[in-house]
Motif scaffolding. Structure first.
Motif, PDB file in Angstrom:
ATOM      1  N   TYR A 150      -3.748   6.842   2.928  1.00 42.72           N
ATOM      2  CA  TYR A 150      -3.163   5.534   2.629  1.00 42.72           C
ATOM      3  C   TYR A 150      -2.189   5.676   1.463  1.00 42.72           C
ATOM      4  CZ  TYR A 150      -6.383   2.842   5.577  1.00 42.72           C
ATOM      5  OH  TYR A 150      -7.062   2.299   6.641  1.00 42.72           O
ATOM      6  N   VAL A 151      -1.178   4.820   1.445  1.00 38.16           N
ATOM      7  CA  VAL A 151      -0.223   4.809   0.342  1.00 38.16           C
ATOM      8  C   VAL A 151      -0.129   3.395  -0.221  1.00 38.16           C
ATOM      9  CG1 VAL A 151       1.152   6.770   1.161  1.00 38.16           C
ATOM     10  CG2 VAL A 151       1.757   4.465   1.866  1.00 38.16           C
ATOM     11  N   ILE A 152       0.176   3.321  -1.497  1.00 42.22           N
ATOM     12  CA  ILE A 152       0.337   2.012  -2.141  1.00 42.22           C
ATOM     13  C   ILE A 152       1.651   1.397  -1.669  1.00 42.22           C
ATOM     14  CG2 ILE A 152       0.663   0.786  -4.327  1.00 42.22           C
ATOM     15  CD1 ILE A 152      -1.125   2.929  -5.638  1.00 42.22           C
ATOM     16  N   ALA A 153       1.554   0.219  -1.098  1.00 42.70           N
ATOM     17  CA  ALA A 153       2.727  -0.499  -0.623  1.00 42.70           C
ATOM     18  C   ALA A 153       3.162  -1.559  -1.618  1.00 42.70           C
ATOM     19  CB  ALA A 153       2.433  -1.155   0.722  1.00 42.70           C
ATOM     20  N   GLU A 154       2.205  -2.023  -2.424  1.00 41.99           N
ATOM     21  CA  GLU A 154       2.499  -3.152  -3.305  1.00 41.99           C
ATOM     22  C   GLU A 154       1.428  -3.239  -4.388  1.00 41.99           C
ATOM     23  OE1 GLU A 154       2.669  -8.019  -2.699  1.00 41.99           O
ATOM     24  OE2 GLU A 154       2.552  -6.709  -0.952  1.00 41.99           O
ATOM     25  N   GLU A 155       1.861  -3.650  -5.572  1.00 39.43           N
ATOM     26  CA  GLU A 155       0.933  -4.002  -6.644  1.00 39.43           C
ATOM     27  C   GLU A 155       1.065  -5.501  -6.822  1.00 39.43           C
ATOM     28  OE1 GLU A 155       1.219  -1.574 -10.146  1.00 39.43           O
ATOM     29  OE2 GLU A 155       1.469   0.239  -8.934  1.00 39.43           O
ATOM     30  N   THR A 156      -0.060  -6.196  -6.801  1.00 36.43           N
ATOM     31  CA  THR A 156      -0.023  -7.657  -6.787  1.00 36.43           C
ATOM     32  C   THR A 156      -1.282  -8.204  -7.438  1.00 36.43           C
ATOM     33  OG1 THR A 156       0.316  -9.567  -5.328  1.00 36.43           O
ATOM     34  CG2 THR A 156      -1.064  -7.780  -4.469  1.00 36.43           C
ATOM     35  N   ARG A 157      -1.545  -9.478  -7.230  1.00 38.41           N
ATOM     36  CA  ARG A 157      -2.782 -10.100  -7.685  1.00 38.41           C
ATOM     37  C   ARG A 157      -3.470 -10.692  -6.464  1.00 38.41           C
ATOM     38  NH1 ARG A 157      -3.974 -10.392 -12.835  1.00 38.41           N
ATOM     39  NH2 ARG A 157      -5.116 -12.332 -12.783  1.00 38.41           N
ATOM     40  N   LEU A 158      -4.774 -10.524  -6.402  1.00 39.26           N
ATOM     41  CA  LEU A 158      -5.567 -11.058  -5.307  1.00 39.26           C
ATOM     42  C   LEU A 158      -6.817 -11.684  -5.914  1.00 39.26           C
ATOM     43  CD1 LEU A 158      -5.824 -11.236  -2.187  1.00 39.26           C
ATOM     44  CD2 LEU A 158      -7.069  -9.076  -2.286  1.00 39.26           C
ATOM     45  N   HIS A 159      -7.072 -12.935  -5.605  1.00 41.11           N
ATOM     46  CA  HIS A 159      -8.219 -13.667  -6.165  1.00 41.11           C
ATOM     47  C   HIS A 159      -8.230 -13.585  -7.693  1.00 41.11           C
ATOM     48  CE1 HIS A 159      -9.678 -14.094  -2.102  1.00 41.11           C
ATOM     49  NE2 HIS A 159      -9.628 -12.789  -1.934  1.00 41.11           N
ATOM     50  N   GLY A 160      -7.027 -13.650  -8.286  1.00 43.42           N
ATOM     51  CA  GLY A 160      -6.898 -13.659  -9.738  1.00 43.42           C
ATOM     52  C   GLY A 160      -7.039 -12.292 -10.405  1.00 43.42           C
ATOM     53  N   LEU A 161      -7.089 -11.215  -9.616  1.00 47.67           N
ATOM     54  CA  LEU A 161      -7.266  -9.868 -10.167  1.00 47.67           C
ATOM     55  C   LEU A 161      -6.094  -8.973  -9.780  1.00 47.67           C
ATOM     56  CD1 LEU A 161     -10.998  -9.512  -9.128  1.00 47.67           C
ATOM     57  CD2 LEU A 161     -10.166  -9.805 -11.472  1.00 47.67           C
ATOM     58  N   ASP A 162      -5.752  -8.027 -10.656  1.00 50.96           N
ATOM     59  CA  ASP A 162      -4.726  -7.045 -10.322  1.00 50.96           C
ATOM     60  C   ASP A 162      -5.235  -6.188  -9.168  1.00 50.96           C
ATOM     61  OD1 ASP A 162      -3.004  -7.907 -12.323  1.00 50.96           O
ATOM     62  OD2 ASP A 162      -3.807  -6.506 -13.806  1.00 50.96           O
ATOM     63  N   ALA A 163      -4.348  -5.955  -8.193  1.00 48.30           N
ATOM     64  CA  ALA A 163      -4.770  -5.244  -6.988  1.00 48.30           C
ATOM     65  C   ALA A 163      -3.646  -4.387  -6.432  1.00 48.30           C
ATOM     66  CB  ALA A 163      -5.215  -6.245  -5.922  1.00 48.30           C
ATOM     67  N   HIS A 164      -4.059  -3.411  -5.640  1.00 51.68           N
ATOM     68  CA  HIS A 164      -3.123  -2.583  -4.886  1.00 51.68           C
ATOM     69  C   HIS A 164      -3.301  -2.912  -3.407  1.00 51.68           C
ATOM     70  CE1 HIS A 164      -2.183   0.029  -8.276  1.00 51.68           C
ATOM     71  NE2 HIS A 164      -3.475   0.120  -8.523  1.00 51.68           N
ATOM     72  N   LYS A 165      -2.190  -3.069  -2.732  1.00 50.99           N
ATOM     73  CA  LYS A 165      -2.206  -3.174  -1.270  1.00 50.99           C
ATOM     74  C   LYS A 165      -1.798  -1.794  -0.768  1.00 50.99           C
ATOM     75  CE  LYS A 165      -0.135  -5.543   2.670  1.00 50.99           C
ATOM     76  NZ  LYS A 165       0.843  -6.577   3.090  1.00 50.99           N
ATOM     77  N   LEU A 166      -2.700  -1.178   0.008  1.00 50.37           N
ATOM     78  CA  LEU A 166      -2.431   0.139   0.574  1.00 50.37           C
ATOM     79  C   LEU A 166      -2.248   0.026   2.077  1.00 50.37           C
ATOM     80  CD1 LEU A 166      -4.978   0.646  -1.754  1.00 50.37           C
ATOM     81  CD2 LEU A 166      -3.918   2.862  -1.452  1.00 50.37           C
ATOM     82  N   VAL A 167      -1.460   0.927   2.648  1.00 46.32           N
ATOM     83  CA  VAL A 167      -1.233   0.910   4.085  1.00 46.32           C
ATOM     84  C   VAL A 167      -1.475   2.292   4.692  1.00 46.32           C
ATOM     85  CG1 VAL A 167       0.395  -1.010   4.037  1.00 46.32           C
ATOM     86  CG2 VAL A 167       1.245   1.329   3.897  1.00 46.32           C
ATOM     87  N   TYR A 168      -1.843   2.262   5.981  1.00 48.76           N
ATOM     88  CA  TYR A 168      -2.049   3.479   6.760  1.00 48.76           C
ATOM     89  C   TYR A 168      -1.530   3.218   8.153  1.00 48.76           C
ATOM     90  CZ  TYR A 168      -4.476   7.389   8.952  1.00 48.76           C
ATOM     91  OH  TYR A 168      -4.769   8.536   9.641  1.00 48.76           O
TER      92      TYR A 168
END
Length: 171
Positions: A150-168
C-alpha cells in the motif's frame, strides 16, 4: 523462510509466512469481539471506546448478513487463529480493516495478512483498488500496510484525528 532484520527484531518476509484465509463463521463472533477490544486495538482505532458484547453481536450479525462485506479469519499452522480482515464495499470503493492477535504482532504477519487478503479479494471480487485508513500515530500499522504494497495517497483528518489514506495497488 526469508527474514529481514530490523535492529534486533527479525521479521519474516510476508510471502513466506504460513497463512490461510477462511470466511468468518457465526461461531467466530466472540473471538472477533475479543480482538476488537484488545487495549492496543482500541488505542489504534478511530473510535477508542470499549465495545460491549451486545453491541458487537448486533454489528457482527449485520456484517455477516451484508453481501457487500467480506469478513475473513486468518489461520496459521494447525489452524491457529491469527486475526481477521474485513472488506467493506461502498459503491466503487473498497475499504480494508485488519486486526491481529497480540501474539502475532511484530513478526510480519500483519503485512502478510494484508497483502494476501488484498490480492485474494481483488482476484475474487474484481476490485480495482482497496483503501485503508490508518491513524498517523499508529506507525506499526502504517509500516505493515506499506510492506504489503500500500502507498500513502493522502494525509487528512478522519473522525477528528490525523490519518493516512493508503491505496492498493499503487498505480
Amino acid at each position: 523462510m526469508a527474514a529481514i532484520v530490523f535492529g534486533r527484531k527479525i521479521m519474516l518476509e510476508p510471502d513466506s509466512l504460513p497463512l490461510v484465509l477462511r470466511p468468518a463463521r457465526r461461531s467466530d463472533c466472540r473471538q472477533i469481539w475479543c480482538w476488537r477490544n484488545e487495549p492496543e486495538v482500541r488505542r489504534a482505532s478511530f473510535h477508542t471506546e470499549v465495545i460491549p458484547y451486545e453491541k458487537h453481536e448486533v454489528w457482527y450479525e449485520g456484517k455477516m448478513a451484508d453481501s457487500s462485506i467480506r469478513l475473513l479469519i486468518a489461520e496459521g499452522r494447525e489452524g491457529v487463529e491469527i486475526g481477521y480482515v474485513r472488506f467493506d464495499k461502498d459503491q466503487d470503493e473498497v475499504e480494508i480493516s485488519v486486526c491481529l492477535d497480540p501474539g502475532f504482532r511484530g513478526k510480519g504477519y500483519g503485512s502478510a495478512l494484508i497483502r494476501r487478503a488484498s490480492e485474494q479479494y481483488m482476484a475474487s471480487e474484481g476490485a480495482k483498488r482497496i483503501i485503508a485508513w490508518v491513524r498517523s500515530d499508529n506507525p506499526a500499522s502504517l509500516k505493515a500496510f506499506k510492506r504489503a504494497g500500500y502507498v500513502i495517497a493522502e494525509e487528512t483528518r478522519l473522525h477528528g484525528l490525523d490519518a493516512h489514506k493508503l491505496v492498493y495497488p499503487c498505480f
